[in-house]
Design an enzyme around this catalytic site. Structure first.
Site, PDB file in Angstrom:
ATOM      1  N   ARG A 230     -24.728 -34.088  28.285  1.00  8.69           N
ATOM      2  CA  ARG A 230     -25.589 -35.117  28.885  1.00  8.69           C
ATOM      3  C   ARG A 230     -24.953 -35.521  30.208  1.00  8.69           C
ATOM      4  NH1 ARG A 230     -28.407 -38.946  30.752  1.00  8.69           N
ATOM      5  NH2 ARG A 230     -29.757 -40.266  29.476  1.00  8.69           N
TER       6      ARG A 230
ATOM      7  N   ASP B 112     -30.677 -40.879  34.291  1.00  8.07           N
ATOM      8  CA  ASP B 112     -31.734 -40.782  33.290  1.00  8.07           C
ATOM      9  C   ASP B 112     -32.930 -40.125  33.963  1.00  8.07           C
ATOM     10  OD1 ASP B 112     -32.672 -41.122  30.762  1.00  8.07           O
ATOM     11  OD2 ASP B 112     -33.014 -43.279  30.900  1.00  8.07           O
TER      12      ASP B 112
ATOM     13  N   GLU C 205     -38.751 -38.025  31.110  1.00  3.98           N
ATOM     14  CA  GLU C 205     -38.769 -37.399  29.788  1.00  3.98           C
ATOM     15  C   GLU C 205     -39.778 -36.251  29.709  1.00  3.98           C
ATOM     16  OE1 GLU C 205     -36.864 -38.334  26.890  1.00  3.98           O
ATOM     17  OE2 GLU C 205     -35.731 -39.274  28.525  1.00  3.98           O
TER      18      GLU C 205
ATOM     19  N   ARG D 221     -23.743 -35.657  21.734  1.00  3.05           N
ATOM     20  CA  ARG D 221     -23.635 -34.893  22.975  1.00  3.05           C
ATOM     21  C   ARG D 221     -22.415 -35.344  23.779  1.00  3.05           C
ATOM     22  NH1 ARG D 221     -29.624 -36.133  25.219  1.00  3.05           N
ATOM     23  NH2 ARG D 221     -28.746 -38.214  24.872  1.00  3.05           N
TER      24      ARG D 221
END
Length: 250
Positions: free
Chosen positions: A126, A131, A134, A174
């Site tokens: 990650r 971010d 999605e 992760r």
């Protein structure tokens, strides 16, 4: 009354002295021998300990970690850098990383992007601090520019030597890491910087956020992208990935 012979008395005293001296000398010799043995044993123990420590250190440095569960906490705690390749990417901030120790670098065959069992050969990474929009999953639609964000990540890392600096392990197991690569063998690039600069990711503000000492710089990169209205910042009514996840978690 007959007087005792002085010569016999002297002889007796001499014999007693010699016997005492002999016993004392034996004890001293035994003590010296014991000290010599302890010294040799001590040196051997130190040598074995040092060699063992060096061997273990080399093993840990040159060991290949197949999956994220194989990465020891010590590697994360010391932020030991690992080199390898990108195999595939799930979205703009998560990818599969094939770790290659230094001694295997020249002759390692990477698994194909869609080869069977790739999850058992790669570390799920990650990208720290960002971010990305999605992708569609769990029946939820993908966010605008989600594919573009994933393609941008692939464009940066595919076919290059990738370095990850582990910072933490997230709630999904992760490895959260600073991810870098080089172009022309000289110029070093930070993936989080590039994603924020292009407006294809937002600054991650969730729990256990990792910024690797660059929070101010990362926030500035996001502000610059927002002002320039690039990427997601040019979209009307755009919801950040954090807002999207909160909305679809209900």
């Amino acid at each position: 009354m007959k007087d005792s012979d002085p010569r016999a008395s002297d002889k007796s005293r001499k014999e007693q002295h010699d016997k005492t001296t002999s016993t004392s000398g034996g004890l001293l010799a035994g003590s010296e021998d014991l000290r010599q043995r302890l010294y040799v044993y001590g040196q051997s123990a130190v040598c074995i300990g040092v060699c063992g420590g060096i061997a273990f250190g080399l093993y840990m440095v040159f060991r290949r970690y197949a999956t994220e569960t194989d990465v020891p906490e010590r590697v994360i705690r010391t932020q030991q850098r690992l080199r390898g390749y990108l195999v595939n990417a799930a979205d703009g901030d998560t990818f599969r990383f094939y770790h290659v120790p230094a001694w295997r670098w020249a002759f390692t065959r990477r698994p194909a992007e869609r080869s069977r069992g790739v999850a058992k050969q790669t570390i799920c990474v990650r990208v720290s601090a960002v971010d990305a929009p999605e992708m569609a999953h769990f029946g939820n639609p993908e966010q605008p520019l989600a594919r573009e964000a994933r393609d941008r990540l692939l464009q940066q890392l595919r076919g290059r030597a990738v370095t990850i600096k582990p910072l933490a392990r997230d709630q999904y197991g992760r490895i959260v890491a600073t991810v870098t690569y080089r172009s022309w063998l000289v110029f070093r690039h930070n993936v989080a910087h590039e994603m924020l600069r292009s407006g294809l990711a937002t600054l991650y503000r969730g729990g256990n956020a990792q910024y690797d000492g660059e929070e101010a710089l990362l926030a500035q990169l996001q502000d610059d992208a927002r002002r320039a209205k690039v990427g997601v910042w040019g979209l009307k009514g755009f919801k950040t990935p954090a807002e999207y996840k909160r909305e679809h978690r209900r």
